[in-house]
Enzyme design. Structure first.
Site, PDB file in Angstrom:
ATOM      1  N   LYS A 199       0.858  -1.181   0.000  1.00 28.57           N
ATOM      2  CA  LYS A 199       0.000   0.000   0.000  1.00 28.57           C
ATOM      3  C   LYS A 199       0.898   1.235   0.000  1.00 28.57           C
ATOM      4  O   LYS A 199       1.638   1.479   0.952  1.00 28.57           O
ATOM      5  CB  LYS A 199      -0.908  -0.005   1.219  1.00 28.57           C
ATOM      6  CG  LYS A 199      -1.818   1.204   1.253  1.00 28.57           C
ATOM      7  CD  LYS A 199      -2.894   1.060   2.302  1.00 28.57           C
ATOM      8  CE  LYS A 199      -3.732   2.329   2.360  1.00 28.57           C
ATOM      9  NZ  LYS A 199      -4.720   2.290   3.429  1.00 28.57           N
ATOM     10  N   ARG A 209     -10.802  10.076   0.988  1.00 29.17           N
ATOM     11  CA  ARG A 209     -10.769  10.726   2.303  1.00 29.17           C
ATOM     12  C   ARG A 209     -11.998  11.592   2.513  1.00 29.17           C
ATOM     13  O   ARG A 209     -12.402  11.819   3.640  1.00 29.17           O
ATOM     14  CB  ARG A 209      -9.443  11.458   2.481  1.00 29.17           C
ATOM     15  CG  ARG A 209      -8.335  10.402   2.574  1.00 29.17           C
ATOM     16  CD  ARG A 209      -6.948  10.929   2.699  1.00 29.17           C
ATOM     17  NE  ARG A 209      -6.040   9.776   2.663  1.00 29.17           N
ATOM     18  CZ  ARG A 209      -4.725   9.853   2.635  1.00 29.17           C
ATOM     19  NH1 ARG A 209      -4.140  11.037   2.646  1.00 29.17           N
ATOM     20  NH2 ARG A 209      -3.995   8.766   2.615  1.00 29.17           N
ATOM     21  N   GLU A 237       7.140  -6.908   1.761  1.00 29.65           N
ATOM     22  CA  GLU A 237       5.865  -6.797   2.482  1.00 29.65           C
ATOM     23  C   GLU A 237       4.969  -8.010   2.204  1.00 29.65           C
ATOM     24  O   GLU A 237       4.344  -8.553   3.110  1.00 29.65           O
ATOM     25  CB  GLU A 237       5.127  -5.519   2.042  1.00 29.65           C
ATOM     26  CG  GLU A 237       5.715  -4.217   2.554  1.00 29.65           C
ATOM     27  CD  GLU A 237       5.329  -3.915   4.014  1.00 29.65           C
ATOM     28  OE1 GLU A 237       4.704  -4.771   4.667  1.00 29.65           O
ATOM     29  OE2 GLU A 237       5.677  -2.816   4.482  1.00 29.65           O
ATOM     30  N   LYS A 252      -2.065  -1.742  -3.997  1.00 29.29           N
ATOM     31  CA  LYS A 252      -2.911  -0.546  -4.006  1.00 29.29           C
ATOM     32  C   LYS A 252      -2.059   0.707  -4.035  1.00 29.29           C
ATOM     33  O   LYS A 252      -1.116   0.789  -3.255  1.00 29.29           O
ATOM     34  CB  LYS A 252      -3.743  -0.582  -2.726  1.00 29.29           C
ATOM     35  CG  LYS A 252      -4.613   0.607  -2.501  1.00 29.29           C
ATOM     36  CD  LYS A 252      -5.389   0.399  -1.254  1.00 29.29           C
ATOM     37  CE  LYS A 252      -6.073   1.707  -0.956  1.00 29.29           C
ATOM     38  NZ  LYS A 252      -6.359   1.887   0.400  1.00 29.29           N
TER      39      LYS A 252
END
Ligand code: PBG
Length: 327
Positions: A199, A209, A237, A252
């Site tokens: 991410k 947001r 990750e 993402k």
């Protein structure tokens, strides 16, 4: 006609729609798509999200209706985001059994059963007064390890309310291990984890947001989300999350990170998801409203590209519309 005459004529297979359909290497199907949905506490009518035309903050009732439409269209999954009426430092509403996501989950599992995979975003930013994805230290930094305890508790609350797949998106180190242990310890070994493993700290989340009312009140998320300049750390990750027990992994945003989608797809043997995020959606809608692009073609092209790069599953705000168009 002799040696110079082209022996191979690639154009022959492009000649008609039927030929092109026959030889297409990448196909989209409704089952590959996951619809992100927002449910907000304390509203009596669905609220349009200004920066995402066609996307709404739902009431429990309108959420049920929209989820039903996704099922009818054959969409593979939906992922829920909650917006509580009250926020505090610890994001207490996130693991409240009567919190908005838990209530909505119970509605949807009762309505829809197993006709679609019901997933939940697992994070704190929609629930904290400061808008960060974790608990803060006295110095105002996001504290990794105390945040893990909150995530563990949220995972249990979501599982108890019926989530089939929890999707931790906060980018804390060790979050998948903490959540897996909590779920198993509470008798929810059957609940899957879709890790937002990769991410990026991305400006493409801007419209989200507004949709989820979770802009950080100070600073940004660059100290916990990945630097767009880096690729190798994405594999690190992903491999960590798999070692910790992730069942699916996600990249993402999608469109600007197709190279990462491909690298992850080639490196792992679990399903790979990619999230076509709010900014990717908003840019297409805005350009289309100006008459600058062919909206429907760009939508299909963008999704085909994400699948071609290697994503098995695509999260997209267009899921229901596209699924309808595919049948
Ligand atoms: C965090 C979360 C975010 C998105 C999904 N989960 C926002 C962020 O990290 O700032 C963004 C999704 C989108 O832009 O569509 N809970």
């Amino acid at each position: 006609m002799t040696a110079e005459f082209p022996v191979s004529r690639p154009r022959r297979l492009r000649r008609t729609p039927a030929l092109r359909r026959l030889v297409a290497e990448t196909r989209l199907s409704p089952a590959d798509l996951v619809l992100p949905m927002f449910v907000k506490e304390g509203i009596t009518e669905a609220q349009p999200v200004g920066s995402m035309p066609g996307v709404f903050q739902h009431t429990r009732e309108t959420l049920r209706k929209a989820a039903h439409e996704a099922v009818e269209a054959g969409v593979g999954g939906l992922i829920l985001f909650g917006i509580p009426a009250d926020k505090d430092e610890r994001g207490s509403a996130a693991d409240d059994p009567h919190g908005i996501v838990q209530l909505a989950l119970r509605d949807l599992t009762a309505d829809l059963g197993d006709s679609i995979v019901i997933m939940t975003d697992l994070c704190l930013d929609e629930y904290t007064s400061h808008g960060h994805c974790g608990l803060l230290t006295a110095a105002g930094e996001v504290d990794n390890d105390s945040t893990l305890e909150r995530y563990a508790s949220i995972a249990i609350a979501q599982a108890e309310a019926g989530s089939a797949v929890v999707a931790p998106s906060g980018m804390m180190d060790g979050q998948v291990r903490a959540i897996r242990a909590a779920l198993d310890g509470a008798g929810h070994a059957q609940v899957s984890i879709m890790a937002y493993s990769v991410k990026y700290s991305s400006a493409y989340y801007g419209p989200f947001r507004e949709a989820a009312e979770c802009a950080p009140q100070f600073g940004d998320r660059a100290a916990y989300q990945q630097d767009p300049a880096n690729a190798a750390e994405s594999l690190r990750e992903v491999l960590l999350d798999l070692a910790e027990g992730a069942d699916l992994v996600m990249v993402k945003p999608a469109g600007a990170y197709l190279d990462i989608v491909r690298r992850v797809r080639d490196a792992v043997d679990v399903p790979v998801a990619a999230y076509q995020v709010s900014g990717e959606y908003a840019m297409v809608e805005a350009a289309a409203q100006n008459g600058w692009i062919d909206r429907d073609r760009v939508i299909m092209e963008s999704l085909t590209a994400i699948r071609r790069a290697g994503a098995d599953i695509v999260l997209t705000y267009w899921a229901t519309e596209v699924a309808t168009r595919l049948v």
